[in-house]
Enzyme design. Structure first.
Site, PDB file in Angstrom:
ATOM      1  N   SER A   1      -3.563  -8.420  -2.998  1.00 53.85           N
ATOM      2  CA  SER A   1      -4.915  -8.497  -2.444  1.00 53.85           C
ATOM      3  C   SER A   1      -5.339  -7.137  -1.887  1.00 53.85           C
ATOM      4  CB  SER A   1      -4.950  -9.553  -1.341  1.00 53.85           C
ATOM      5  OG  SER A   1      -6.165  -9.498  -0.627  1.00 53.85           O
TER       6      SER A   1
ATOM      7  N   LYS B   1      -7.836  -3.921  -4.217  1.00 54.87           N
ATOM      8  CA  LYS B   1      -9.074  -3.312  -3.706  1.00 54.87           C
ATOM      9  C   LYS B   1      -8.900  -1.808  -3.510  1.00 54.87           C
ATOM     10  CE  LYS B   1      -9.185  -6.306  -0.395  1.00 54.87           C
ATOM     11  NZ  LYS B   1      -9.213  -7.531   0.384  1.00 54.87           N
TER      12      LYS B   1
END
Length: 427
Positions: A187, A191
């Site tokens: 996660s 990004k």
């Protein structure tokens, strides 16, 4: 359209502790993002990952598939190298605020795409929105122009970066799978890699106020993220830091901005200064600009000048007074002695209950709410001395905030041993 795989087969494979193939992983992330894999199926797969883990190859492919679900940013047109910092979140962790302008002083661009707070950990954007006029949303063009001109930007991440993560993150939150190290690592890193920065320093928090409560889990998470960054060609370093006690002397939005400005003006609490300097040195080293006297830029006002330019560039007034809560109440020492414990989680929950945080994404936050800390573990106190001041606009919140602090503040007969804020480094 006919699907390349069956979601149930993928779930069963991971349930039975088998490795998923690259093709299976790419398919399941893509199919989930476009709605062909149902929420309950992805929930089951997430739980299987939490229980049975993933190999380095599986995590790398999973992360790559999440990056491929959206756009990638490119900073290669900038005249300066880029470096970024990500913290896994804590209580009173306002370090991004002084850190971005401090690193920019030395000719390195810092694109800090940040988020909002949820639960007991504060969000960087919520903090900055307590500055009158400041705007979190920038277009890619505005962001690039600000990085070239000022050298630092703190803004909201665009929805185009790793959209698969947005769906997965919300799902993990409601299915008890937030703690899965492969899912945390992918996660964060999907990004950060999609963001396109050349170097990345990870601040992995350890202790009661952090996701990772113990050093072994934190090391595993840090190692996993450093490997993901390295495999993707991003120079990545992780620093493990203590989050058993809140960082600095404030937890709450405007309170933390005020403290950050004190650090930028050459003052501020010693632990915040120490961590800001350490992370700045790591970021500059990773960007090929090591050996600078970082502390001097806090002392002589250069970092504060960049902060003011950064705030103004996003519509904020760096000289305007910050919001102050309407009501305040003190928590005092119940006996003479030494403060032995100030539990970061307890303080974080108290700040949240006072209105500094939100329980759901759509909840508003109070700019002035939070907790001011008057003493830290090791300090001597007398009965009746203020230990904390609670700030809120809604005084009916004081009772619940004090409940959160129950058992979180301990006073003993002897001072505890001094501990270092930096616990380990992984590269």
């Amino acid at each position: 359209m006919s699907e390349a795989f069956d979601a149930v087969d993928v779930i069963i494979a991971k349930r039975d502790k088998k490795e998923l193939s690259d093709e299976q992983i790419r398919w399941v992330i893509d199919a989930y993002t476009r709605g062909a894999v149902a929420e309950e199926q992805m929930s089951a797969l997430n739980m299987a990952v939490l229980l049975n883990g993933m190999t380095r190859r599986e995590i790398a492919t999973w992360t790559g598939a999440m990056i491929a679900s959206g756009e990638r940013m490119d900073f290669s047109s900038l005249s300066r190298p880029t470096t970024d910092k990500h913290s896994t979140g804590g209580v009173g962790d306002k370090v991004t605020l002084p850190l971005a302008p401090l690193v920019a002083v030395f000719g390195v661009a810092v694109p800090q795409l940040s988020g909002r707070g949820l639960g007991h950990t504060g969000g960087t954007l919520d903090k900055l929105e307590s500055v009158p006029g400041w705007q979190a949303a920038l277009s890619n063009e505005e962001m690039m122009a600000q990085l070239e001109d000022v050298g630092a930007v703190i803004c909201a991440a665009g929805s185009g970066l790793a959209p698969a993560d947005k769906k997965l993150y919300a799902l993990r939150d409601v299915t008890g799978t937030v703690e899965a190290i492969p899912l945390i690592a992918s996660s964060i890193m999907s990004k950060k890699i999609a963001e396109g920065t050349g170097a990345l320093v990870l601040d992995v928090k350890v202790g009661s106020g952090a996701f990772m409560k113990n050093l072994d889990d934190a090391r595993e998470l840090a190692r996993t993220m450093v490997d993901l960054g390295t495999d993707a060609g991003v120079k990545t370093v992780a620093v493990l830091t203590d989050m058993a006690t809140p960082l600095g002397l404030t937890a709450g939005n405007a309170l933390e901005v005020r403290e950050s400005v004190e650090v930028l003006a050459g003052g501020g609490p010693a632990d915040v200064v120490e961590l800001t300097v350490k992370l700045a040195e790591e970021m500059l080293e990773a960007a090929g600009r090591g050996g600078e006297d970082v502390r001097a830029a806090l002392q002589d006002g250069r970092a504060l000048d960049v902060w003011k330019r950064m705030i103004r560039a996003q519509g904020g007034d760096p000289d305007a007074p910050l919001p102050v809560a309407k009501e305040r109440e003190q928590v005092v020492a119940e006996r003479d002695g030494f403060l032995t414990t100030m539990d970061a989680y307890a303080v974080g929950v108290a700040a949240w209950r006072l209105g500094a945080g939100r329980a759901r994404k759509e909840d508003p936050v109070q700019a002035g709410a939070g907790v001011e800390i008057h003493c830290k573990p090791g300090d001597q106190v007398r009965k009746g001395d203020p230990v904390l001041t609670l700030h809120t606009d809604t005084p009916e919140r004081f009772g619940r905030a004090k409940e959160a602090l129950s058992g979180g503040i301990e006073i003993g007969d002897a001072a505890p041993e001094k501990t270092s804020i930096v616990l380990d480094r992984i590269d």
